[in-house]
Design a protein around this motif. Sequence first.
Motif, PDB file in Angstrom:
ATOM      1  N   ILE C 286      31.107  44.225  42.958  1.00 31.17           N
ATOM      2  CA  ILE C 286      32.497  44.177  42.120  1.00 31.17           C
ATOM      3  C   ILE C 286      33.178  42.790  42.132  1.00 31.17           C
ATOM      4  CG2 ILE C 286      34.760  45.416  42.279  1.00 31.17           C
ATOM      5  CD1 ILE C 286      33.344  47.916  43.169  1.00 31.17           C
ATOM      6  N   PRO C 287      33.140  42.081  43.484  1.00 29.64           N
ATOM      7  CA  PRO C 287      33.877  40.881  43.491  1.00 29.64           C
ATOM      8  C   PRO C 287      33.172  39.678  42.443  1.00 29.64           C
ATOM      9  CG  PRO C 287      33.931  41.633  45.653  1.00 29.64           C
ATOM     10  CD  PRO C 287      32.800  42.448  44.827  1.00 29.64           C
ATOM     11  N   PRO C 288      31.783  39.624  42.518  1.00 26.20           N
ATOM     12  CA  PRO C 288      31.530  38.641  41.336  1.00 26.20           C
ATOM     13  C   PRO C 288      31.575  38.934  39.856  1.00 26.20           C
ATOM     14  CG  PRO C 288      29.593  39.838  42.825  1.00 26.20           C
ATOM     15  CD  PRO C 288      30.911  40.095  43.347  1.00 26.20           C
ATOM     16  N   MET C 289      31.694  40.549  39.816  1.00 21.85           N
ATOM     17  CA  MET C 289      31.661  40.723  38.250  1.00 21.85           C
ATOM     18  C   MET C 289      33.309  40.923  37.910  1.00 21.85           C
ATOM     19  SD  MET C 289      28.956  41.298  36.892  1.00 21.85           S
ATOM     20  CE  MET C 289      28.446  39.739  37.955  1.00 21.85           C
ATOM     21  N   SER C 290      33.983  40.695  38.992  1.00 22.52           N
ATOM     22  CA  SER C 290      35.528  40.444  38.808  1.00 22.52           C
ATOM     23  C   SER C 290      35.806  39.082  38.324  1.00 22.52           C
ATOM     24  CB  SER C 290      36.358  40.839  39.898  1.00 22.52           C
ATOM     25  OG  SER C 290      36.384  42.180  40.100  1.00 22.52           O
ATOM     26  N   ARG C 291      35.238  38.141  39.016  1.00 20.66           N
ATOM     27  CA  ARG C 291      35.406  37.099  38.832  1.00 20.66           C
ATOM     28  C   ARG C 291      34.682  36.498  37.457  1.00 20.66           C
ATOM     29  NH1 ARG C 291      35.088  36.289  44.725  1.00 20.66           N
ATOM     30  NH2 ARG C 291      32.645  36.635  44.643  1.00 20.66           N
ATOM     31  N   ALA C 292      33.565  36.999  37.077  1.00 21.39           N
ATOM     32  CA  ALA C 292      33.069  36.783  35.980  1.00 21.39           C
ATOM     33  C   ALA C 292      33.943  37.292  34.504  1.00 21.39           C
ATOM     34  CB  ALA C 292      31.628  37.678  35.855  1.00 21.39           C
ATOM     35  N   ALA C 293      34.482  38.450  34.963  1.00 15.92           N
ATOM     36  CA  ALA C 293      35.254  38.870  33.756  1.00 15.92           C
ATOM     37  C   ALA C 293      36.485  38.168  33.367  1.00 15.92           C
ATOM     38  CB  ALA C 293      36.023  40.310  34.047  1.00 15.92           C
ATOM     39  N   ILE C 294      37.158  37.641  34.551  1.00 13.49           N
ATOM     40  CA  ILE C 294      38.259  36.688  34.367  1.00 13.49           C
ATOM     41  C   ILE C 294      37.654  35.305  33.702  1.00 13.49           C
ATOM     42  CG2 ILE C 294      40.033  35.118  35.339  1.00 13.49           C
ATOM     43  CD1 ILE C 294      40.641  38.175  35.022  1.00 13.49           C
ATOM     44  N   ALA C 295      36.374  34.775  34.060  1.00 14.64           N
ATOM     45  CA  ALA C 295      35.901  33.731  33.363  1.00 14.64           C
ATOM     46  C   ALA C 295      35.765  34.061  32.056  1.00 14.64           C
ATOM     47  CB  ALA C 295      34.663  33.330  34.516  1.00 14.64           C
ATOM     48  N   ALA C 296      35.221  35.101  31.616  1.00 10.38           N
ATOM     49  CA  ALA C 296      34.969  35.479  30.341  1.00 10.38           C
ATOM     50  C   ALA C 296      35.937  35.608  29.392  1.00 10.38           C
ATOM     51  CB  ALA C 296      34.112  36.675  30.374  1.00 10.38           C
ATOM     52  N   GLY C 297      37.346  35.648  29.941  1.00  7.76           N
ATOM     53  CA  GLY C 297      38.429  35.654  29.165  1.00  7.76           C
ATOM     54  C   GLY C 297      39.073  37.132  29.339  1.00  7.76           C
ATOM     55  N   ALA C 298      38.731  37.970  30.003  1.00 16.33           N
ATOM     56  CA  ALA C 298      39.242  39.366  30.051  1.00 16.33           C
ATOM     57  C   ALA C 298      40.825  39.372  30.277  1.00 16.33           C
ATOM     58  CB  ALA C 298      38.619  40.337  31.049  1.00 16.33           C
ATOM     59  N   ASP C 299      41.494  40.286  29.996  1.00 10.84           N
ATOM     60  CA  ASP C 299      42.877  40.266  30.072  1.00 10.84           C
ATOM     61  C   ASP C 299      43.430  41.013  31.267  1.00 10.84           C
ATOM     62  OD1 ASP C 299      43.328  39.070  27.324  1.00 10.84           O
ATOM     63  OD2 ASP C 299      42.466  40.782  26.463  1.00 10.84           O
ATOM     64  N   GLY C 300      42.491  41.345  32.075  1.00  4.89           N
ATOM     65  CA  GLY C 300      42.670  42.014  33.067  1.00  4.89           C
ATOM     66  C   GLY C 300      41.487  42.484  33.938  1.00  4.89           C
ATOM     67  N   VAL C 301      41.817  43.275  34.980  1.00  4.39           N
ATOM     68  CA  VAL C 301      40.619  43.845  35.830  1.00  4.39           C
ATOM     69  C   VAL C 301      41.021  45.328  36.177  1.00  4.39           C
ATOM     70  CG1 VAL C 301      38.814  43.483  37.746  1.00  4.39           C
ATOM     71  CG2 VAL C 301      39.448  41.497  36.192  1.00  4.39           C
ATOM     72  N   HIS C 302      40.117  46.010  36.620  1.00  2.77           N
ATOM     73  CA  HIS C 302      40.424  47.477  37.036  1.00  2.77           C
ATOM     74  C   HIS C 302      39.491  47.727  38.179  1.00  2.77           C
ATOM     75  CE1 HIS C 302      39.990  51.636  37.015  1.00  2.77           C
ATOM     76  NE2 HIS C 302      40.769  51.948  36.550  1.00  2.77           N
ATOM     77  N   VAL C 303      40.033  47.875  39.276  1.00  2.00           N
ATOM     78  CA  VAL C 303      39.199  47.992  40.324  1.00  2.00           C
ATOM     79  C   VAL C 303      39.550  49.375  41.339  1.00  2.00           C
ATOM     80  CG1 VAL C 303      38.634  47.056  42.766  1.00  2.00           C
ATOM     81  CG2 VAL C 303      38.320  45.687  40.587  1.00  2.00           C
ATOM     82  N   GLU C 304      38.512  49.885  41.851  1.00  4.13           N
ATOM     83  CA  GLU C 304      38.931  50.845  42.898  1.00  4.13           C
ATOM     84  C   GLU C 304      38.955  50.386  44.464  1.00  4.13           C
ATOM     85  OE1 GLU C 304      36.643  54.638  42.056  1.00  4.13           O
ATOM     86  OE2 GLU C 304      37.698  54.715  40.174  1.00  4.13           O
ATOM     87  N   VAL C 305      39.957  50.754  44.833  1.00  5.61           N
ATOM     88  CA  VAL C 305      40.153  50.580  46.376  1.00  5.61           C
ATOM     89  C   VAL C 305      40.568  51.787  47.193  1.00  5.61           C
ATOM     90  CG1 VAL C 305      41.790  49.058  47.686  1.00  5.61           C
ATOM     91  CG2 VAL C 305      41.292  48.247  45.370  1.00  5.61           C
ATOM     92  N   HIS C 306      40.008  51.681  48.172  1.00  3.28           N
ATOM     93  CA  HIS C 306      40.327  52.749  49.191  1.00  3.28           C
ATOM     94  C   HIS C 306      40.274  52.374  50.629  1.00  3.28           C
ATOM     95  CE1 HIS C 306      40.186  56.689  50.946  1.00  3.28           C
ATOM     96  NE2 HIS C 306      40.370  57.176  49.836  1.00  3.28           N
TER      97      HIS C 306
END
Lengths: 344, 344, 344, 344
Positions: C286-306
Motif C-alpha cells: 500500500i505505501p509504495p502504490m500510494s506514492r506511485a499514485a501521487i507521482a502518476a498524477g492522481a488527484d487523491g488516494v483512498h486507504v484503509e486504516v485500522h
Amino acid sequence: MIIVLKPDSTQQQIDALMARIRELGLRAHLSQGEQRTIVGVIGEEEKLQAQPLQAMPGVEQVLPILKPYKLASRQMHPADTIVTVKAGSNGPEVKFGGGHVSMIAGPCAIEGEEVLAEIARSVKSAGAGILRGGAFKPRTSPYSFQGMGEPGLKILRDVGHSLGMPVVTEVMDPRQVALVERYADMFQIGARNMQNFDLLREVGQCRKPVLLKRGMAASVKDLLLSAEYVLSEGNSQVVLCERGVRTFEDSTRNMLDMAAVPNVQGQSHLPVIVDPSHATGRPDLIPPMSRAAIAAGADGVHVEVHCAPEKAMSDGAQALRPPQFDALMKSLKAIAAVVGKTFH
Amino acid sequence: MIIVLKPDSTQQQIDALMARIRELGLRAHLSQGEQRTIVGVIGEEEKLQAQPLQAMPGVEQVLPILKPYKLASRQMHPADTIVTVKAGSNGPEVKFGGGHVSMIAGPCAIEGEEVLAEIARSVKSAGAGILRGGAFKPRTSPYSFQGMGEPGLKILRDVGHSLGMPVVTEVMDPRQVALVERYADMFQIGARNMQNFDLLREVGQCRKPVLLKRGMAASVKDLLLSAEYVLSEGNSQVVLCERGVRTFEDSTRNMLDMAAVPNVQGQSHLPVIVDPSHATGRPDLIPPMSRAAIAAGADGVHVEVHCAPEKAMSDGAQALRPPQFDALMKSLKAIAAVVGKTFH
Amino acid sequence: MIIVLKPDSTQQQIDALMARIRELGLRAHLSQGEQRTIVGVIGEEEKLQAQPLQAMPGVEQVLPILKPYKLASRQMHPADTIVTVKAGSNGPEVKFGGGHVSMIAGPCAIEGEEVLAEIARSVKSAGAGILRGGAFKPRTSPYSFQGMGEPGLKILRDVGHSLGMPVVTEVMDPRQVALVERYADMFQIGARNMQNFDLLREVGQCRKPVLLKRGMAASVKDLLLSAEYVLSEGNSQVVLCERGVRTFEDSTRNMLDMAAVPNVQGQSHLPVIVDPSHATGRPDLIPPMSRAAIAAGADGVHVEVHCAPEKAMSDGAQALRPPQFDALMKSLKAIAAVVGKTFH
Amino acid sequence: MIIVLKPDSTQQQIDALMARIRELGLRAHLSQGEQRTIVGVIGEEEKLQAQPLQAMPGVEQVLPILKPYKLASRQMHPADTIVTVKAGSNGPEVKFGGGHVSMIAGPCAIEGEEVLAEIARSVKSAGAGILRGGAFKPRTSPYSFQGMGEPGLKILRDVGHSLGMPVVTEVMDPRQVALVERYADMFQIGARNMQNFDLLREVGQCRKPVLLKRGMAASVKDLLLSAEYVLSEGNSQVVLCERGVRTFEDSTRNMLDMAAVPNVQGQSHLPVIVDPSHATGRPDLIPPMSRAAIAAGADGVHVEVHCAPEKAMSDGAQALRPPQFDALMKSLKAIAAVVGKTFH
C-alpha cells in the motif's frame, strides 16, 4: 506441503499415500479433523513438488508451503543484489539495486549509425546510464522489419562506448548468444522469451548481466522461476523488468503491473526496473508511469526514445522525443531523492 | 487503412500526412466530416502497417482494414488444408482437416520404453491416430524433470512405428530441430514458444508437419501470425492447437477458449485441434471438454494418457487412465458422426 | 463511423446499406478501394451506435470514430472539474482535481463509535481529508459480516463531523440512497455496482458528490460510460477511483492499473484517485502504490486504516496501522510537491 | 484451515495466535517442520474465514481447506437439483437438471407484440421450451435503448403463455422484483448484477426460479457464492448460466468458459446452462458453441433469436434468424441423445 484428503477417502487410500511419502524419504503427519483429514509432510518439499500426488486416489488438494524458487528468493539471500553493467572491459559502470537507480534509453531498433548517435547523445546528456537498441527484433508479423543483425550490434557498441555508455540489446536465439556477447554489455531477454528455457540457460552460462523481461502472461512467481534458470547456471547478475501483462483493457498496449515492483522486492533480492514504453504503448503515459515507477521503489526505468518517432522503423508510435525525455529525467531525479535514492 | 485525425489537427499536419502517404506510393482520400476528418488510404495496406503513422502530429487513431496475415487466411486459400502425418517415410497416414478428425494421445513425458509401450498399445486399440510424448520438456522450474532427450526420441519413434502410429514431440530450441526431425513425424511447438520466431522459421524450413500450440496470452490473431511465420518459410503443413489461455479463474489450469475452434476455422484454412489436458489440468474435465471440442467442429483432440498417473514424471495429475480414454473415444466417435465427420 | 464491406459484398447489399443510413437522416460516402469497399458515415454518430449495422448482409466490420461518452469527455469540457466535499451543510471542505489532492482514510467497516473515533483522530492528525467507513458491506459470501446499517451511518457522521472531516460511505441499493444521503457527505459506488445502472441514476439525481469505483472487469471506457450515467442525471460531482482489475496474477488481490490515472485524465475532466488497499490487498504494497499514485498524477488516494487490523470485522488483513499511515502521509506530501500539487 | 507461519516468527507470536484460535472456540494443532511451523485449526472453519488472521504478526499465509459455500455445494446435496419453470400457475412445465435439457430463446429486448409473437412462434415450433425477452435492459451507455418496462413485461407474458411457453426476463433493481414477479415465470439476474447482493436477497425471498448469470470477472467460486445468497433466503430454484468472462481476446465479445459446465456440476447440484449469444457476440459462433455446450453436459442453452437482426433495438448483431435456429435445434437434439439426455 499439506495434502487435504477427500471427505470420502478410505483408510486404504490414506495408507497408500503415507507409504508413498515415506518411500520418498519424507515424514508424514496425519491430522484427523472434524470435516477433513489432512496430511502434513515434513522434509524437503522440493522432492514432493515434482510428484503428482494430486493424482492419487482419495486426494482432494495439495497445498505447497514453500516457494518453488530458491536462489532468487530473498530468504536465501537477504541483502539486495547490486548488478553492475560496464561499458566494455574497462569502461564506466552503471549499477542497479541497493539504492542505485539507472535509466536505460534508446530507440526500439538500431536503424543506422547517424540516427543512433543523435539519440544516444541526447539521452546521455539528459542522464541516461545505458544505451539500448535492438538488432534482432521479435516481431509478431513475419512481414515487419526484423532488425539489422550483426552490423547493428557493431553500431550499438561503437556509439555507446564512444559516449562511455554500456549497451544492452535483445538476444532471441541460443545460437546468437556468443555473437551478442561479443558486442553487448548486457543481454536482454524479451517478454516473448521469458520461458525460452534453453535461451535462459545459455545466458546463464555467460558472465554478462541479464535484463529479464516479464512475459505477457507470466505471474511474479513465473518471473522469479525464470530468473532461477539463469541463476542456477551460475550467472547471478539478473535485473528483472516489469513491462506489462495482457488483460482486457484495450486503450493501452498492456497493463503495467506497478505493484510488481515492491512485490518482487519483497520476495527477491534481485533489482527490478520498469519499462513503461512497452507496457503502455502510448507516449502520453510514459512520463507519469516512469515517475510512478521511481516512487514505487523501482531500481531503474527503461524508456524508448527516438528523434523522429514518425519515421522509426519499429514501434515509433510509443517513443519519447529527446526534449520530452530531458524533462522526464529532471522529475525522476526529484522523486528518487524523496525515496532516498540517486540516479547515476 | 483509415486514419482518423484529431479534432484540432491543423492543415499543415494534414498536408504532411498526405505527403507521407504519397511518398510510400499509395493514394489517400480525404473526407471532412462534421466532427472528424478522416483519411482513407488506397493501395497495399501492408506497406503502411509497418509505418508509425500514429506518431505523426495531428493523428488520433489508425484503423487497419485488412488482416495482417495472408498465407494463413481463408481469403487467400478458401479450401480447407488437409494435413497428413505419416509414420516414417512409408508408414500409415493420419489426417487433420477437411472432414478428417484424429486423436493424438500419450504421456506427457517419455519415461522409458516399457511404460510408453503399454500406454501406446492402449491408446492405439481405443482409436488414437498419433502417439505423443515429450523428450525435451519446458518446465517452469529448473528443478523439475527436463526430459530424456535423444534416447527418449528413439523410444518414441520405435514404439510408435512398431504399432503403425506416427509420433509427435515437442521441439524447444532451434538447435534441436535437425535432431528431432530425424525421429519425429510431426513437430510440436509448445505454448511458451509460440512466439519464438527463430524456432518457427527453423521448422518452417523443414518438410514435416507442425503442431502449433496457442500461447497463454496469445489472441487468435497472434496464433495465425505465428502460423504465418511457418508458412512463409515454405512449410504449409500446420495444425493449430487451442490449449487454453491464462485468466483469473483459478479452479482450472487455464481457460479453454472453445470458441477459438470455429473462430479460427472462419478466418483460416488450417486445421485446428483442442488439448483439454493442458487447458484444464483436471482429469474430470477432460472427457466433457473433448466431447465439446468435437461438437464445436475441431479437427482433432490431443489428450494425455498414463497407465499410472500418480507415478508419472511430469503432469501426472492431469492424465487420463486407459479405461477412461477408451470410454471417451466411444463417445467422441458418436459425436463426430452427428457433425458429419469420422475418426480414422 | 466507418463501415467496411466484405470482399464479396454485392451491389444490392451496398444499396440496402446506403438506403438504411439515409433513412436515419445521415449521409454516406462510398469509397471503392483495391481490396475493400468502405462506407464513411457523416452526421451524428450516436444515432448509428445503437443500430445493429453489423448484422446487415455484406458488412464485415463497423468501426466507431467517436467516443461513446460526452459529458464525461474532456473534449466537451476541457478544464479539470474540481469536486468539493463538505462536512455537513456548513463544515470544512475537501477538494479533488485541478491541482487539489486529498486523502480518504478509515476502516473498511464501521464497527462501533470508540474504534472509529480512535482511527479517525489518527488519520486526521496525519493529514487525511475525508473519513471513510462502510455501514452496508458488499460481501462475496452471505455468511460474512454485512455491516451495521443505519446506526453505523450515524456513528460515521458524528465521528467525522466532530473532527471537521467530511465522510464517505458505500451505497449498494437504490432503496438506501435517501437514507445514506441523510448522513454521508459523499456516496461511494463500489466496484461490484459500477454497472448497477439504476443505482447510478439514483445517485445522479442527488446533489452530493459520488466516488465511483472501477469494476473488476471494467475498461477505462466502461468506467467513463458509468460516470456518464451519473452526469446525465444532472450530478456533475463525480470522482473516479482506480482500485484494480482482475487478472491471472494471484499474489495480489487485484491488479492495480496505475496507467489508468493519466489515461482517464487525458480523456476526461473528472478527478481520479487510487485505492491501493483493495487493489493489492497487502499492507506491504500500500505505501509504495500510494506514492506511485501521487507521482502518476492522481488527484487523491483512498486507504484503509485500522488500529488493530487483526481484529477488524472486514478486510483487516489489508489495513495499515496508524503509525504506518502517518509515515506514508509524509512521503506523499513530498512527492505531491514534486509534481506541483498540495494535499490539504 | 491451515496457518503457515513466517520463518522468523517468534514464540510470542505463535502463542498469541494459538490464544486467538482458542478464544474463537476452536482447537489448534501446532506442527513444527524443518522449514516452517504450521498450525492446523480443527472445528468450524466458517468461524475463521471471517477472521483476519492474515493480519496477525508472524503469519505468512492462511490456507482455507473447505469451500466457502454450503447450500450450493454438491457435498451437502449430492443429488442433482431439478428446476421446474411453469407457464403461469397451471401452465406447461419446463425442467432443467437431472437429465432434463431445455432451450431458452427469444429476442434480446421486447420491441412490440407483433415482432415478439413472430419470433416466439418460430422458436416454439423449432423446440424451444422458454421464451425470453428484456423489458429492463442494462446498457453500458445511458444513450442506448433501455427497454419498454411494464408494457413489455405484459407483452412477454401474453405472447409466451398463449403458446404455452413459460417466460424469463431480467430484473435489475430490487424495487422492480414485485413487478417482474407478477408477469415472469423465471427471474433473470444479469452478469452485471451477479454481485448485486440486495437484488439476490430479494429474488431469494420469492418462490419463482432464478436464472443467475456469471459475472464478467467472476470465478466459478464467486458464482456459487452468489447462488448461495439466493439459496440462503429460501429459494432453492436456481439455474446457473455461463455466458463468458472478459479476457484479452478481442475477436469475440467475451471468452466462453466451456469447462465451467462440468466444473460447476462437480461442485454443485444446481443445473447449469450456456449462453453463447452473449459469450461470443457473433452469430457464426453460436451454433458450434451451442453444440459444444450440450456435448459438455450443459442442462440447457440460452440463445437470442430475431426475425430481422439488422433492425433489432438491442444486440441485433448477435441474434440468430429463425431458420438458423431451427437447424441448430436439430443438431442439438442429436448430440443430447449421445450424452444420454432429452430436450423437452
